[in-house]
Design an enzyme around this catalytic site. Sequence first.
Site, PDB file in Angstrom:
ATOM      1  N   ARG A 173      -0.312  15.217  12.837  1.00 16.96           N
ATOM      2  CA  ARG A 173       0.683  14.836  11.833  1.00 16.96           C
ATOM      3  C   ARG A 173       0.855  15.991  10.882  1.00 16.96           C
ATOM      4  O   ARG A 173       0.179  16.085   9.867  1.00 16.96           O
ATOM      5  CB  ARG A 173       0.235  13.558  11.121  1.00 16.96           C
TER       6      ARG A 173
ATOM      7  N   ASP B 199       4.791   1.037  12.038  1.00 15.73           N
ATOM      8  CA  ASP B 199       3.629   0.312  11.508  1.00 15.73           C
ATOM      9  C   ASP B 199       3.563  -1.139  11.986  1.00 15.73           C
ATOM     10  O   ASP B 199       2.594  -1.840  11.685  1.00 15.73           O
ATOM     11  CB  ASP B 199       3.633   0.349   9.969  1.00 15.73           C
TER      12      ASP B 199
ATOM     13  N   ARG C 109      -8.587  -0.564   4.925  1.00 20.35           N
ATOM     14  CA  ARG C 109      -7.720   0.445   4.293  1.00 20.35           C
ATOM     15  C   ARG C 109      -6.372  -0.145   3.925  1.00 20.35           C
ATOM     16  O   ARG C 109      -5.721   0.330   2.994  1.00 20.35           O
ATOM     17  CB  ARG C 109      -7.479   1.620   5.249  1.00 20.35           C
TER      18      ARG C 109
ATOM     19  N   LYS D 164       0.841  -1.210   0.000  1.00 23.16           N
ATOM     20  CA  LYS D 164       0.000   0.000   0.000  1.00 23.16           C
ATOM     21  C   LYS D 164       0.871   1.253   0.000  1.00 23.16           C
ATOM     22  O   LYS D 164       0.645   2.179  -0.781  1.00 23.16           O
ATOM     23  CB  LYS D 164      -0.897  -0.010   1.244  1.00 23.16           C
ATOM     24  N   ASN D 165       1.856   1.283   0.881  1.00 23.96           N
ATOM     25  CA  ASN D 165       2.642   2.516   1.052  1.00 23.96           C
ATOM     26  C   ASN D 165       3.614   2.781  -0.095  1.00 23.96           C
ATOM     27  O   ASN D 165       4.234   3.839  -0.147  1.00 23.96           O
ATOM     28  CB  ASN D 165       3.401   2.493   2.390  1.00 23.96           C
TER      29      ASN D 165
ATOM     30  N   CYS E  87      -5.241   8.267   9.597  1.00 26.77           N
ATOM     31  CA  CYS E  87      -5.341   7.666  10.922  1.00 26.77           C
ATOM     32  C   CYS E  87      -5.197   8.729  12.004  1.00 26.77           C
ATOM     33  O   CYS E  87      -4.389   9.653  11.880  1.00 26.77           O
ATOM     34  CB  CYS E  87      -4.234   6.638  11.119  1.00 26.77           C
TER      35      CYS E  87
HETATM   36  C1  UD1 Z   1       4.193   7.108   6.294  1.00 32.46           C
HETATM   37  C2  UD1 Z   1       3.402   5.842   6.124  1.00 32.46           C
HETATM   38  C3  UD1 Z   1       2.869   5.372   7.470  1.00 32.46           C
HETATM   39  C4  UD1 Z   1       4.003   5.235   8.468  1.00 32.46           C
HETATM   40  C5  UD1 Z   1       4.839   6.512   8.528  1.00 32.46           C
HETATM   41  C6  UD1 Z   1       6.096   6.358   9.372  1.00 32.46           C
HETATM   42  C7  UD1 Z   1       2.501   6.017   3.884  1.00 32.46           C
HETATM   43  C8  UD1 Z   1       1.313   6.220   3.012  1.00 32.46           C
HETATM   44  N1  UD1 Z   1       2.297   6.098   5.203  1.00 32.46           N
HETATM   45  O1  UD1 Z   1       3.320   8.100   6.812  1.00 32.46           O
HETATM   46  O2  UD1 Z   1       2.225   4.112   7.269  1.00 32.46           O
HETATM   47  O3  UD1 Z   1       3.471   4.980   9.739  1.00 32.46           O
HETATM   48  O4  UD1 Z   1       5.274   6.881   7.203  1.00 32.46           O
HETATM   49  O5  UD1 Z   1       6.871   5.297   8.928  1.00 32.46           O
HETATM   50  O6  UD1 Z   1       3.588   5.747   3.406  1.00 32.46           O
HETATM   51  N2  UD1 Z   1       6.231  15.074  10.445  1.00 32.46           N
HETATM   52  C9  UD1 Z   1       6.435  16.404  10.699  1.00 32.46           C
HETATM   53  N3  UD1 Z   1       6.332  17.286   9.650  1.00 32.46           N
HETATM   54  C10 UD1 Z   1       6.056  16.899   8.388  1.00 32.46           C
HETATM   55  C11 UD1 Z   1       5.862  15.536   8.138  1.00 32.46           C
HETATM   56  C12 UD1 Z   1       5.955  14.645   9.187  1.00 32.46           C
HETATM   57  O7  UD1 Z   1       6.678  16.805  11.835  1.00 32.46           O
HETATM   58  O8  UD1 Z   1       5.970  17.746   7.498  1.00 32.46           O
HETATM   59  C13 UD1 Z   1       6.339  14.092  11.555  1.00 32.46           C
HETATM   60  C14 UD1 Z   1       5.042  13.329  11.788  1.00 32.46           C
HETATM   61  O9  UD1 Z   1       4.170  14.035  12.614  1.00 32.46           O
HETATM   62  C15 UD1 Z   1       5.555  12.081  12.435  1.00 32.46           C
HETATM   63  C16 UD1 Z   1       6.909  11.851  11.750  1.00 32.46           C
HETATM   64  O10 UD1 Z   1       7.259  13.102  11.178  1.00 32.46           O
HETATM   65  O11 UD1 Z   1       5.774  12.282  13.804  1.00 32.46           O
HETATM   66  C17 UD1 Z   1       6.889  10.796  10.657  1.00 32.46           C
HETATM   67  O12 UD1 Z   1       5.847  11.080   9.738  1.00 32.46           O
HETATM   68  P1  UD1 Z   1       5.944  10.683   8.193  1.00 32.46           P
HETATM   69  O13 UD1 Z   1       7.172   9.859   7.993  1.00 32.46           O
HETATM   70  O14 UD1 Z   1       5.769  11.891   7.369  1.00 32.46           O
HETATM   71  O15 UD1 Z   1       4.685   9.750   8.016  1.00 32.46           O
HETATM   72  P2  UD1 Z   1       3.729   9.631   6.760  1.00 32.46           P
HETATM   73  O16 UD1 Z   1       4.499   9.891   5.512  1.00 32.46           O
HETATM   74  O17 UD1 Z   1       2.494  10.387   7.009  1.00 32.46           O
END
Ligand code: UD1
Length: 420
Positions: free
Chosen positions: A122, A307, A400, A22-23, A117
């Site tokens: 986030r 995850d 999902r 999925k990711n 989620c």
């Molecule tokens: C992706 C994955 C999700 C996984 C996560 C961490 C997908 C579709 N989803 O989510 O399944 O749990 O990586 O491995 O691939 N953050 C900031 N600022 C930003 C972006 C992120 O502070 O602009 C923080 C977030 O709040 C969080 C951390 O960084 O604490 C990691 O988030 P991120 O790696 O961006 O997760 P996703 O890409 O949303």
Amino acid sequence: MQKLSITGGRPLKGKLRISGAKNAALPILAGALLASEPVVVINAPQLQDVKTMIDLLASLGAQVVVEKSGNVAVNAAGLTHFHAPYELVKTMRASFLVLGPLVAKYGEATVSLPGGCAIGSRPVDQHLKGLTTLGAQVTVTEGYVKASAPQGLTGAEVHMDVVTVGGTENLMMAACLAKGRTRLHNCAQEPEITDLGNFLNKLGAQVSGHGTPTIDIDGVEQLRGCRHWVMADRVEAGTYLVAAAATRGSIHLVDVEPDKLGVVLEKLQQAGAHIDVGDDWIRLDMHGARPRAVDIETEPYPGFPTDMQAQFMALNAIAHGSSTIRENIFENRFMHVQELNRLGANIELHGHSVAKVHGLDGLLGAPVMATDLRASSSLVIAALAARGTTTIDRIYHIDRGYEAIEEKLQQLGSEVVRLN
Ligand code: UD1
């Protein structure tokens, strides 16, 4: 609302094919927006989140066809809209990944701030900061991000302050059509990012270093089409392995990528699992033994994945001994604790990021509620290991991210029924 009814106590046994990730499929589908020719995504899992991304691409004016084979064909040559509405983005955070491709290719995009989620706040500040560094004008008003770059983006040095998977992906895609060279620093190194980089290069992009903390992208004028096979889902694979360990079973996964599961397999071995791997298969056998508790601390890849945290919590709940689970990535990712305790587990929370799990010899089935995607898979694992029947409500969360979960579990000998 649909529920899963699981009668536990049977060891998982048998062979199972693992679906596409999925990711990886989600950013790749968003990346198809960059191409000026048709793209075919092979091995995309048939999941609610993938459907949401397909609906989003179609709402932007892309032609999207899910072929009989399950392949997703996307032709985004003539987009008509550059607006991703709240209704679509709120259900899935990965929808935000259309922002980078849209602003890079069309010079404008309006995308709702994401939902997904409910695992803590986030933010997307790193996505926005990076796009600004690449020359986009970015404003946030009334819940929407508006980005514009009428003259196109320009390559630059971008330093991300946190390691973010989605941020790395959005910026990597945006930089593909920017003028000149972009260097992204402090990138996430998840295998799904490597898959995205490989896909972009098949389109004719010039991406290097994907899978390391520094990614270089030399912008090109236009991207062509391609066919791309999505990597195997390492979280789905890990979830079934943990389910087999928790039920003292033995399973054989095929079409899987063991090298992407390093620390997860190590933890399962520590828990007492016997594991054999080949190029594209994994065998796990508990030889009927109860698992041992293992400490877990989540980290960006190649560390232990957030995850997989909830699934190991379920395993530890029925393991021999006590364990500590530390969640470092998301601030509110323990919603499964309360529900696992309803099944009789003994888990204490210490603040937002530490859980102490005291393993018990058994759990007892009860009605529980799924709260987010991976939390719900921990309830499935606990239910499979528990005595009696558990009904899990709100399983749209599970749908999902897990393709045909009840069929796959039935194939492994579990007593699982979907209730309407
Ligand atoms: C992706 C994955 C999700 C996984 C996560 C961490 C997908 C579709 N989803 O989510 O399944 O749990 O990586 O491995 O691939 N953050 C900031 N600022 C930003 C972006 C992120 O502070 O602009 C923080 C977030 O709040 C969080 C951390 O960084 O604490 C990691 O988030 P991120 O790696 O961006 O997760 P996703 O890409 O949303």
